[in-house]
Design an enzyme around this catalytic site. Structure first.
Site, mmCIF file in Angstrom:
data_model
loop_
_atom_site.group_PDB
_atom_site.id
_atom_site.type_symbol
_atom_site.label_atom_id
_atom_site.label_comp_id
_atom_site.label_asym_id
_atom_site.label_seq_id
_atom_site.Cartn_x
_atom_site.Cartn_y
_atom_site.Cartn_z
ATOM 1 N N CYS A 1 0.823 -1.218 0.000
ATOM 2 C CA CYS A 1 0.000 0.000 0.000
ATOM 3 C C CYS A 1 0.856 1.268 0.000
ATOM 4 C CB CYS A 1 -0.915 -0.005 1.221
ATOM 5 S SG CYS A 1 -0.037 -0.241 2.785
ATOM 6 N N HIS B 1 -1.852 0.759 7.613
ATOM 7 C CA HIS B 1 -2.245 0.811 6.205
ATOM 8 C C HIS B 1 -1.996 2.230 5.696
ATOM 9 C CE1 HIS B 1 -4.106 -0.396 2.534
ATOM 10 N NE2 HIS B 1 -5.203 0.323 2.679
ATOM 11 N N ASN C 1 -7.886 4.158 -1.983
ATOM 12 C CA ASN C 1 -7.279 2.908 -1.544
ATOM 13 C C ASN C 1 -6.660 2.200 -2.745
ATOM 14 O OD1 ASN C 1 -6.523 0.877 0.171
ATOM 15 N ND2 ASN C 1 -8.600 0.301 0.813
#
Ligand SMILES: *[C@@H]1O[C@H](CO)[C@@H](O)[C@H](O)[C@H]1NC(C)=O
Ligand SMILES: *[C@@H]1O[C@H](CO)[C@@H](O)[C@H](O)[C@H]1NC(C)=O
Ligand SMILES: *[C@@H]1O[C@H](CO)[C@@H](O)[C@H](O)[C@H]1NC(C)=O
Ligand SMILES: *[C@@H]1O[C@H](CO)[C@@H](O)[C@H](O)[C@H]1NC(C)=O
Ligand SMILES: *[C@@H]1O[C@H](CO)[C@@H](O)[C@H](O)[C@H]1NC(C)=O
Ligand SMILES: *[C@@H]1O[C@H](CO)[C@@H](O)[C@H](O)[C@H]1NC(C)=O
Ligand SMILES: *[C@@H]1O[C@H](CO)[C@@H](O)[C@H](O)[C@H]1NC(C)=O
Length: 430
Positions: free
Chosen positions: A211, A373, A395
């Site tokens: 990520c 994250h 995202n």
């Protein structure tokens, strides 16, 4: 005639397509709409097994070794029940449902949580936004992006200030800077070329804790659109393979990835030439097949300063942020769980299954060192219906996840630490 039919279809389909891009979730919504007793479906084995087949047909299993179909089915069943509950409950600020992760056990979901706590010795470069402020009318949505003065082009390595790095102070400090009420980079185009969007299409990190790489690449692509008016599809894989301060598919940091790009003379390869593989391997970067993003500096915003985050977003660039999205606290991880283990797994499941609305959950705040994250804040606003301020985040879990790949998270309360660790790139004018 054709156009007429299409128009009718759109009218009918529109409400559904807003809530679900994922085909399994769409199928579920259709069943629920027809069911007289929605809750009854939770205990209907035939229904559950039918839904599992639907899910499988859309997500044929790339089963990994030692996989257990029985276990997958049980996990799916629990997520399906939660998805049904989510549609029955009336007081939720967000909904959650089925998607490609619906049969992933917690230890696999954990893999997607790919940032790492800040290393203890790392300098934080916190700044207070004392840069150029101009008078704005509150509803103005036309704020021009500002460039920091040349004097602020010191690289992060030499920036030692922890509280107040001055950008430019060309206007008196008494001037009131007001950010617009709503802002969204996803609807914006480059001032140099209106054919070029600031934000590129949503991507999918796959089964890899990368990520952090997707997030920083989003920032560099935005910079490229701002400064050169060109759409650049930059290589996430390059960061994963080549940034030695990061951990490939096992997480990474903003400042380490940034340092890599700087050390590689700001050169990022094309994602078409250096494509994504969801697996870390030997660095294959080339100083051709890409773009030089040019000298850049970054800033780390003082934690919990929401106004500074809004200003930085509107004035400079999308924001790389890290936050806590739940974790797998089963087994030996229980003792080091950052929140109550049941809360940790609840947050994990609900965030993973998020389909729409403003994410807001009790018991989520933890210390920033537990953030796991990374995403990119691309905008903010206020949901009138829910009465909630939110951030809009990009995202890297594909366009079927959430609201077309995006998630809105409550703004102003440091929800899940979303306001604890924001970075932005402040690039001098070329
Ligand atoms: C259970 O679900 C199946 C398949 O959706 C449906 O045909 C059946 O009527 C349901 N049974 C009950 C008791 O609701
Ligand atoms: C698969 O998982 C189920 C439920 O956890 C368990 O009962 C079963 O023994 C497992 N089978 C194998 C082959 O591991
Ligand atoms: C919604 O209301 C139910 C019943 O009053 C309650 O148990 C539940 O916690 C509420 N959920 C939220 C998200 O407030
Ligand atoms: C945020 O930073 C600004 C300066 O950029 C400062 O004036 C303000 O008091 C700070 N707000 C908070 C809540 O710390
Ligand atoms: C933008 O796109 C249009 C249509 O494809 C094209 O005619 C135009 O030249 C493009 N403008 C720039 C600056 O590339
Ligand atoms: C960008 O690169 C990826 C490879 O990582 C590729 O799958 C995708 O189609 C590319 N997108 C565009 C618009 O070229
Ligand atoms: C990922 O890379 C590792 C080590 O380079 C290799 O053993 C593995 O087969 C690769 N997996 C995939 C799915 O490419």
């Amino acid at each position: 005639m054709k156009q007429f039919i299409l128009f009718i279809c759109l009218l009918v389909v529109f409400p559904c397509s807003i809530t679900a891009r994922d085909p399994t979730q769409r199928a579920l919504m259709k069943h629920l709409a027809q069911a007289a007793n929605k809750r009854g479906l939770i205990s209907n084995e035939t229904f559950i097994s039918t839904m599992f087949q639907t899910f499988r047909s859309h997500h044929p299993r790339r089963y990994r070794a030692l996989d257990n179909e029985t276990e997958r089915y049980q996990i799916f069943q629990n997520r399906l029940k939660a998805a049904i509950e989510s549609t029955i409950e009336t007081n939720l600020t967000f909904t959650y449902g089925l998607n490609k992760y619906s049969d992933w056990p917690p230890h696999e979901l954990q893999v997607l949580r790919g940032t790492r706590p800040p290393p203890p010795t790392t300098e934080t470069h916190y700044v207070t936004m004392t840069f150029s402020r101009t008078k704005q009318t509150k509803s103005s949505n036309k704020k021009q992006r500002k460039e920091p003065s040349q004097s602020s082009t010191t690289t992060p390595a030499t920036l030692t200030s922890t509280t107040s790095a001055t950008f430019t102070t060309t206007t008196p400090a008494t001037d009131v800077y007001t950010v617009p009420d709503t802002f969204d980079y996803t609807t914006r185009v480059s001032a140099l070329n209106t054919n070029v969007s600031i934000i590129r299409p949503i991507r999918d990190q796959g089964y890899c804790g990368s990520c952090y790489a997707f997030a920083i690449i989003t920032l560099f692509e935005a910079q490229y659109a701002f400064h050169y008016g060109q759409a650049a599809n930059m290589s996430d894989q390059q960061i994963i393979d080549c940034s030695t301060g990061d951990y490939g598919c096992r997480g990474g940091y903003f400042d380490k990835s940034f340092a890599y790009v700087q050390g590689y003379n700001w050169y990022l390869n094309s994602a078409l030439k250096y494509p994504y593989r969801a697996n870390a391997s030997t660095c294959a970067a080339k100083t051709t097949d890409g773009w030089s993003v040019g000298n850049s500096v970054y800033r780390h915003i003082t934690p919990k300063n929401v106004t500074d985050m809004q200003e930085a977003l509107v004035t400079y660039s999308p924001l790389w942020i890290s936050l806590y999205v739940g974790s797998d606290c089963s087994g030996s991880a229980k003792s080091s769980c950052p929140v109550d283990p049941t809360v940790a797994s609840k947050i994990m499941a609900k965030f993973q299954g998020y389909t729409s609305g403003v994410f807001k959950i009790d018991g989520c705040i933890t210390s920033a060192s537990n953030n796991n994250h990374a995403m990119v804040i691309v905008g903010y606003g206020h949901d009138l219906e829910l009465g909630l301020d939110y951030w809009k985040l990009r995202n890297s879990w594909g366009p079927e996840w959430g609201e077309d790949g995006y998630v809105r998270i409550q703004r102003g309360v440091n929800m899940c630490n979303v306001e604890s660790d924001a970075f932005f790139i402040a690039k001098p004018a070329p």
